[in-house]
Design a protein around this motif. Structure first.
Motif, PDB file in Angstrom:
ATOM      1  N   MET A   9      -8.389   2.434  -5.999  1.00  0.00           N
ATOM      2  CA  MET A   9      -8.580   1.611  -4.820  1.00  0.00           C
ATOM      3  C   MET A   9      -8.151   0.302  -5.153  1.00  0.00           C
ATOM      4  O   MET A   9      -7.672  -0.587  -4.177  1.00  0.00           O
ATOM      5  CB  MET A   9     -10.139   1.671  -4.301  1.00  0.00           C
ATOM      6  CG  MET A   9     -10.341   3.163  -3.864  1.00  0.00           C
ATOM      7  SD  MET A   9     -12.130   3.357  -3.236  1.00  0.00           S
ATOM      8  CE  MET A   9     -13.139   3.289  -4.772  1.00  0.00           C
ATOM      9  N   GLU A  51      -1.137   6.414   4.841  1.00  0.00           N
ATOM     10  CA  GLU A  51       0.108   5.593   4.600  1.00  0.00           C
ATOM     11  C   GLU A  51       0.388   4.768   6.081  1.00  0.00           C
ATOM     12  O   GLU A  51       0.619   5.527   7.059  1.00  0.00           O
ATOM     13  CB  GLU A  51       1.313   6.452   3.974  1.00  0.00           C
ATOM     14  CG  GLU A  51       0.915   6.749   2.452  1.00  0.00           C
ATOM     15  CD  GLU A  51       1.142   5.213   1.478  1.00  0.00           C
ATOM     16  OE1 GLU A  51       1.905   4.366   1.880  1.00  0.00           O
ATOM     17  OE2 GLU A  51       0.161   5.024   0.877  1.00  0.00           O
ATOM     18  N   ASN A  95       3.091   6.716  -4.008  1.00  0.00           N
ATOM     19  CA  ASN A  95       2.184   5.762  -4.169  1.00  0.00           C
ATOM     20  C   ASN A  95       0.567   6.473  -4.458  1.00  0.00           C
ATOM     21  O   ASN A  95      -0.300   6.382  -3.882  1.00  0.00           O
ATOM     22  CB  ASN A  95       1.965   5.200  -2.582  1.00  0.00           C
ATOM     23  CG  ASN A  95       1.080   3.862  -2.693  1.00  0.00           C
ATOM     24  OD1 ASN A  95       0.915   3.307  -3.709  1.00  0.00           O
ATOM     25  ND2 ASN A  95       0.293   3.619  -1.736  1.00  0.00           N
ATOM     26  N   ASN A 116      -6.022  -0.851  -6.758  1.00  0.00           N
ATOM     27  CA  ASN A 116      -4.306  -0.997  -6.794  1.00  0.00           C
ATOM     28  C   ASN A 116      -3.756  -0.480  -5.778  1.00  0.00           C
ATOM     29  O   ASN A 116      -2.426  -0.467  -5.583  1.00  0.00           O
ATOM     30  CB  ASN A 116      -3.839  -0.267  -8.046  1.00  0.00           C
ATOM     31  CG  ASN A 116      -4.115  -0.983  -9.339  1.00  0.00           C
ATOM     32  OD1 ASN A 116      -3.335  -2.003  -9.794  1.00  0.00           O
ATOM     33  ND2 ASN A 116      -5.277  -0.571 -10.183  1.00  0.00           N
ATOM     34  N   ASN A 117      -4.474  -0.267  -4.651  1.00  0.00           N
ATOM     35  CA  ASN A 117      -4.236   0.233  -3.284  1.00  0.00           C
ATOM     36  C   ASN A 117      -3.138   1.355  -3.228  1.00  0.00           C
ATOM     37  O   ASN A 117      -2.090   1.605  -2.406  1.00  0.00           O
ATOM     38  CB  ASN A 117      -3.158  -1.029  -2.658  1.00  0.00           C
ATOM     39  CG  ASN A 117      -3.927  -2.191  -2.603  1.00  0.00           C
ATOM     40  OD1 ASN A 117      -5.167  -2.448  -2.022  1.00  0.00           O
ATOM     41  ND2 ASN A 117      -3.337  -3.638  -2.814  1.00  0.00           N
ATOM     42  N   TYR A 118      -3.580   2.315  -4.240  1.00  0.00           N
ATOM     43  CA  TYR A 118      -2.936   3.259  -4.124  1.00  0.00           C
ATOM     44  C   TYR A 118      -3.542   4.478  -2.851  1.00  0.00           C
ATOM     45  O   TYR A 118      -4.750   4.147  -2.621  1.00  0.00           O
ATOM     46  CB  TYR A 118      -3.104   4.471  -5.318  1.00  0.00           C
ATOM     47  CG  TYR A 118      -2.251   4.068  -6.655  1.00  0.00           C
ATOM     48  CD1 TYR A 118      -1.054   4.431  -6.681  1.00  0.00           C
ATOM     49  CD2 TYR A 118      -2.972   3.302  -7.588  1.00  0.00           C
ATOM     50  CE1 TYR A 118      -0.250   4.084  -7.620  1.00  0.00           C
ATOM     51  CE2 TYR A 118      -1.989   2.874  -8.566  1.00  0.00           C
ATOM     52  CZ  TYR A 118      -0.790   3.200  -8.716  1.00  0.00           C
ATOM     53  OH  TYR A 118      -0.188   2.693  -9.881  1.00  0.00           O
ATOM     54  N   SER A 119      -2.509   5.206  -2.412  1.00  0.00           N
ATOM     55  CA  SER A 119      -3.129   5.929  -1.168  1.00  0.00           C
ATOM     56  C   SER A 119      -3.716   7.190  -1.376  1.00  0.00           C
ATOM     57  O   SER A 119      -4.725   7.596  -0.533  1.00  0.00           O
ATOM     58  CB  SER A 119      -1.919   6.481  -0.242  1.00  0.00           C
ATOM     59  OG  SER A 119      -1.008   7.187  -1.132  1.00  0.00           O
ATOM     60  N   CYS A 122       0.528  -4.079  -8.192  1.00  0.00           N
ATOM     61  CA  CYS A 122      -0.611  -3.449  -8.912  1.00  0.00           C
ATOM     62  C   CYS A 122      -1.240  -4.467  -9.794  1.00  0.00           C
ATOM     63  O   CYS A 122      -0.476  -5.494 -10.135  1.00  0.00           O
ATOM     64  CB  CYS A 122       0.104  -2.290  -9.807  1.00  0.00           C
ATOM     65  SG  CYS A 122       0.541  -0.996  -8.991  1.00  0.00           S
ATOM     66  N   MET A 172       4.606  -2.389  -3.465  1.00  0.00           N
ATOM     67  CA  MET A 172       2.904  -2.465  -3.746  1.00  0.00           C
ATOM     68  C   MET A 172       2.635  -3.283  -5.080  1.00  0.00           C
ATOM     69  O   MET A 172       3.378  -3.142  -6.064  1.00  0.00           O
ATOM     70  CB  MET A 172       2.701  -0.905  -4.325  1.00  0.00           C
ATOM     71  CG  MET A 172       1.082  -0.913  -4.303  1.00  0.00           C
ATOM     72  SD  MET A 172       0.570   0.807  -5.039  1.00  0.00           S
ATOM     73  CE  MET A 172       1.266   0.804  -6.676  1.00  0.00           C
ATOM     74  N   ARG A 197      -6.399   6.564   1.587  1.00  0.00           N
ATOM     75  CA  ARG A 197      -6.048   5.962   2.902  1.00  0.00           C
ATOM     76  C   ARG A 197      -4.818   6.498   3.460  1.00  0.00           C
ATOM     77  O   ARG A 197      -3.996   7.055   2.651  1.00  0.00           O
ATOM     78  CB  ARG A 197      -6.084   4.528   2.675  1.00  0.00           C
ATOM     79  CG  ARG A 197      -4.900   3.816   1.730  1.00  0.00           C
ATOM     80  CD  ARG A 197      -4.940   2.473   1.631  1.00  0.00           C
ATOM     81  NE  ARG A 197      -4.068   2.006   0.699  1.00  0.00           N
ATOM     82  CZ  ARG A 197      -2.745   2.012   0.663  1.00  0.00           C
ATOM     83  NH1 ARG A 197      -2.179   2.219   1.882  1.00  0.00           N
ATOM     84  NH2 ARG A 197      -1.844   1.497  -0.309  1.00  0.00           N
TER      85      ARG A 197
END
Length: 288
Positions: free
Chosen positions: A223, A288, A192, A225-228, A3, A1, A286
């Motif tokens: 959001m 995984e 994550n 940093n695309n964390y779930s 960040c 990922m 979201r």
């Protein structure tokens, strides 16, 4: 990922009115008739639209800025955190007893035994005062140990613990030039997730939606940093804190009874007069 660096998160200006809502900005809508848009065939001059009257300012409206922490604010940030945790001493000692039915039963049995042994109404009536005093003493003792632990770990060097590592950040809420609230985010690469931590608002500035604005900043960061998901844990007794998390979209996912805070000795007296519940919340952003 991958960040984003905390430094890449832009400063946010949030207009807050109350603790239930943080309304977004609204633009005035101008309705123009067709006669005003197009001149008539007869060449008559269309009447000009009526002048717009600017809306009156609401004196209760305050401009709250959420921005990243600066090292020069270390002292005031620690003060807000300290005062917020100290408020939990009476809440845990007295309000927390409502959530401990077995402890209530134990105290009731002690009162009965006191009367049976002493045959004194006076001593029996004084026993609840003694028990509440012991609860306050142990609540203060445990929470002060917890504060000492926090102020010597992450809160002792916010820059190093939250600002430098990727996937983590620390923000302050600024109102009228004063730091009035704090919140932190700590990323976890393994699952994550990002943890919402250290949220607190100065008691003199509550009821302005500052806590909700701070919470939304963490969600925005997660959001970007695309964390779930975003997770948090709290031992707060006041229902207002739990309603705040639920209003942000968090779901209650579990509770740990008789949670052991850092600094607890777990002695018999401590377990008898200090009980705290640890509530876990999660907001799934979201799959995984």
């Amino acid at each position: 990922m991958h960040c984003l660096s905390p430094k890449m998160v832009c400063e946010t200006k949030i207009v807050a009115e109350d603790h239930e809502s943080i309304p977004g900005s609204k633009k005035d809508t101008i309705i123009v008739s067709s006669s005003q848009m197009w001149p008539s065939l007869a060449g008559s001059t269309p009447s000009p639209p009526p002048p717009l009257t600017p809306p009156k300012e609401d004196p209760r409206r305050d401009n709250v800025y959420i921005r990243e922490f600066h090292p020069s604010e270390q002292e005031v940030v620690c003060r807000i955190f300290y005062e917020g945790i100290m408020e939990r001493i009476p809440n845990t000692a007295f309000r927390g007893l409502k959530q401990q039915p077995l402890t209530q039963l134990l105290y009731g049995l002690l009162a009965v035994m006191c009367f049976v042994v002493t045959k004194s109404f006076l001593l029996t009536c004084c026993l609840p005062i003694f028990l509440m005093g012991m609860r306050y003493y142990f609540s203060r003792k445990v929470i002060l140990h917890y504060l000492d632990c926090a102020l010597h770990t992450d809160m002792s060097d916010i820059e190093q613990y939250y600002m430098k590592p990727p996937g983590s950040c620390f923000w302050v809420a600024v109102l009228d030039g004063n730091v009035v609230g704090i919140v932190a985010a700590r990323g976890n690469e393994e699952d994550n997730t990002v943890e919402l931590r250290r949220m607190s608002v100065d008691s003199n500035y509550r009821g302005k939606g500052i806590a909700k604005a701070l919470g939304r900043k963490v969600l925005e960061f997660a959001m970007l940093n695309n964390y779930s998901s975003v997770v948090l844990g709290t031992t707060a007794v006041k229902m207002a804190a739990h309603k705040l998390y639920e209003s942000l979209g968090f779901k209650h996912v579990g509770v740990v009874e008789h949670y052991a805070l850092p600094g607890m000795t777990r002695s018999l007296l401590e377990r008898m007069f200090f009980q705290v519940r640890y509530h876990r919340y999660r907001l799934q952003l979201r799959e995984e």
